[in-house]
Design a protein around this motif. Sequence first.
Motif, PDB file in Angstrom:
ATOM      1  N   ILE A  85       0.927  -1.130   0.039  1.00 49.02           N
ATOM      2  CA  ILE A  85      -0.185   0.076   0.074  1.00 49.02           C
ATOM      3  C   ILE A  85       0.977   1.333  -0.116  1.00 49.02           C
ATOM      4  N   VAL A  86       1.867   1.159   0.794  1.00 52.31           N
ATOM      5  CA  VAL A  86       2.927   2.426   0.850  1.00 52.31           C
ATOM      6  C   VAL A  86       3.641   2.213  -0.272  1.00 52.31           C
ATOM      7  N   VAL A  87       3.994   1.512  -1.114  1.00 57.86           N
ATOM      8  CA  VAL A  87       4.626   1.670  -2.156  1.00 57.86           C
ATOM      9  C   VAL A  87       3.977   1.935  -3.205  1.00 57.86           C
ATOM     10  N   VAL A  88       2.626   1.946  -3.341  1.00 52.06           N
ATOM     11  CA  VAL A  88       1.891   2.117  -4.526  1.00 52.06           C
ATOM     12  C   VAL A  88       1.441   3.602  -4.107  1.00 52.06           C
ATOM     13  N   PHE A  89       0.853   4.008  -2.774  1.00 55.18           N
ATOM     14  CA  PHE A  89       0.186   5.176  -2.550  1.00 55.18           C
ATOM     15  C   PHE A  89       0.975   6.555  -2.363  1.00 55.18           C
ATOM     16  N   VAL A  90       2.191   6.191  -1.744  1.00 52.77           N
ATOM     17  CA  VAL A  90       2.988   7.273  -1.468  1.00 52.77           C
ATOM     18  C   VAL A  90       3.530   7.901  -3.041  1.00 52.77           C
ATOM     19  N   PRO A  91       4.166   7.271  -3.848  1.00 53.65           N
ATOM     20  CA  PRO A  91       4.420   7.689  -4.961  1.00 53.65           C
ATOM     21  C   PRO A  91       3.382   8.369  -5.934  1.00 53.65           C
ATOM     22  N   LEU A  92       2.093   7.577  -5.678  1.00 52.10           N
ATOM     23  CA  LEU A  92       1.067   8.138  -6.507  1.00 52.10           C
ATOM     24  C   LEU A  92       0.696   9.456  -5.981  1.00 52.10           C
ATOM     25  N   ALA A  93       0.489   9.483  -4.470  1.00 49.44           N
ATOM     26  CA  ALA A  93       0.179  10.898  -4.040  1.00 49.44           C
ATOM     27  C   ALA A  93       1.282  11.822  -4.554  1.00 49.44           C
ATOM     28  N   ALA A  94       2.477  11.429  -4.369  1.00 45.51           N
ATOM     29  CA  ALA A  94       3.346  12.425  -4.963  1.00 45.51           C
ATOM     30  C   ALA A  94       3.159  12.933  -6.312  1.00 45.51           C
ATOM     31  N   LEU A  95       2.827  12.037  -7.295  1.00 42.30           N
ATOM     32  CA  LEU A  95       2.538  12.435  -8.681  1.00 42.30           C
ATOM     33  C   LEU A  95       1.514  13.341  -8.622  1.00 42.30           C
ATOM     34  N   LEU A  96       0.328  12.701  -8.347  1.00 49.67           N
ATOM     35  CA  LEU A  96      -0.827  13.485  -8.240  1.00 49.67           C
ATOM     36  C   LEU A  96      -0.480  14.946  -7.652  1.00 49.67           C
ATOM     37  N   THR A 141      -6.905  13.884  -5.131  1.00 50.11           N
ATOM     38  CA  THR A 141      -5.293  13.994  -4.781  1.00 50.11           C
ATOM     39  C   THR A 141      -5.275  14.012  -3.059  1.00 50.11           C
ATOM     40  N   PRO A 142      -6.068  14.833  -2.472  1.00 46.52           N
ATOM     41  CA  PRO A 142      -5.953  14.738  -0.982  1.00 46.52           C
ATOM     42  C   PRO A 142      -6.293  13.382  -0.274  1.00 46.52           C
ATOM     43  N   VAL A 143      -7.276  12.587  -1.032  1.00 47.91           N
ATOM     44  CA  VAL A 143      -7.755  11.397  -0.489  1.00 47.91           C
ATOM     45  C   VAL A 143      -6.588  10.312  -0.841  1.00 47.91           C
ATOM     46  N   VAL A 144      -6.035  10.191  -1.804  1.00 49.39           N
ATOM     47  CA  VAL A 144      -5.099   9.189  -2.160  1.00 49.39           C
ATOM     48  C   VAL A 144      -3.672   9.536  -1.067  1.00 49.39           C
ATOM     49  N   ALA A 145      -3.424  10.739  -0.900  1.00 47.15           N
ATOM     50  CA  ALA A 145      -2.521  11.371   0.085  1.00 47.15           C
ATOM     51  C   ALA A 145      -2.835  10.875   1.516  1.00 47.15           C
ATOM     52  N   LEU A 146      -4.163  10.970   1.822  1.00 48.64           N
ATOM     53  CA  LEU A 146      -4.536  10.473   3.150  1.00 48.64           C
ATOM     54  C   LEU A 146      -4.339   8.820   3.502  1.00 48.64           C
ATOM     55  N   VAL A 147      -4.789   8.238   2.249  1.00 47.58           N
ATOM     56  CA  VAL A 147      -4.556   6.711   2.314  1.00 47.58           C
ATOM     57  C   VAL A 147      -3.083   6.514   2.550  1.00 47.58           C
ATOM     58  N   ALA A 148      -2.103   7.082   1.773  1.00 47.29           N
ATOM     59  CA  ALA A 148      -0.798   7.001   2.119  1.00 47.29           C
ATOM     60  C   ALA A 148      -0.308   7.370   3.351  1.00 47.29           C
ATOM     61  N   LEU A 149      -0.822   8.300   3.694  1.00 50.69           N
ATOM     62  CA  LEU A 149      -0.634   8.794   5.251  1.00 50.69           C
ATOM     63  C   LEU A 149      -0.856   7.892   6.279  1.00 50.69           C
ATOM     64  N   ILE A 150      -2.048   7.309   6.132  1.00 53.38           N
ATOM     65  CA  ILE A 150      -2.710   6.266   7.129  1.00 53.38           C
ATOM     66  C   ILE A 150      -1.824   4.915   7.095  1.00 53.38           C
ATOM     67  N   SER A 151      -1.420   4.623   5.687  1.00 51.09           N
ATOM     68  CA  SER A 151      -0.776   3.432   5.721  1.00 51.09           C
ATOM     69  C   SER A 151       0.766   3.313   6.182  1.00 51.09           C
ATOM     70  N   VAL A 152       1.420   4.447   6.153  1.00 53.33           N
ATOM     71  CA  VAL A 152       2.687   4.458   6.925  1.00 53.33           C
ATOM     72  C   VAL A 152       2.571   4.027   8.049  1.00 53.33           C
ATOM     73  N   PRO A 153       1.945   4.359   9.193  1.00 51.46           N
ATOM     74  CA  PRO A 153       2.077   4.241  10.684  1.00 51.46           C
ATOM     75  C   PRO A 153       1.503   2.616  10.933  1.00 51.46           C
ATOM     76  N   LEU A 154       0.721   2.318  10.169  1.00 50.92           N
ATOM     77  CA  LEU A 154       0.155   1.137  10.067  1.00 50.92           C
ATOM     78  C   LEU A 154       1.136   0.032   9.660  1.00 50.92           C
ATOM     79  N   THR A 155       1.756   0.413   8.778  1.00 45.93           N
ATOM     80  CA  THR A 155       3.110  -0.432   8.048  1.00 45.93           C
ATOM     81  C   THR A 155       4.239  -0.569   8.909  1.00 45.93           C
ATOM     82  N   THR A 156       4.579   0.677   9.653  1.00 45.61           N
ATOM     83  CA  THR A 156       5.654   0.536  10.583  1.00 45.61           C
ATOM     84  C   THR A 156       5.356  -0.216  11.771  1.00 45.61           C
TER      85      THR A 156
END
Length: 166
Positions: free
Chosen positions: A18-29, A47-62
């Motif tokens: 999720i992180v590997v897809v959504f962080v770069p996707l949010a960056a591109l958008l 764009t903010p919704v994709v970035a929110l998914v990226a943001l939420i996925s980071v602490p879940l993954t860590t």
Amino acid sequence: MGPTTINDLPAHVLLVHIVVVFVPLAALLLVCSAVWPAARRRLGIITPVVALVALISVPLTTSAGSWLIRRVQMDPLVRAHAHLGDGLLPWAGGLFLLTAVVWALHHYRDRLARLRWLPVTTIVIAVLSVAVSVGSVVEVYRIGDSGAQAAWHDNFSANPVSTNHK
């Protein structure tokens, strides 16, 4: 904080996708939205919704990674990966913040149009958006590479181990 296992597999190795897809996707958008008005109009709240998914996925993954690190052999590569992984949250937070600002500036542009500082602000936000986007993608790459090194070093043979593949 989040799941530790999914279908009897460590959740970290699944959530990382999720992180590997959504962080770069949010960056591109974000870059598209910040520097290209037509893209900003078309993308809107996406764009903010994709970035929110990226943001939420980071602490879940860590968090899942913290659980996993206590269950694998600790070596310098694992330690380096964990250290790098802990640094992604500020980048993901910056992505989300900037996507929200870019969206808000566009969404409320009619109300903000009379402000003299708006053109300068738009340029500064575009520059920051590019910088944070590049930085976040580089961090994802560095973290992913270190994770692959930690997981795969000494775990495969350069030569085939069997010729009986069916």
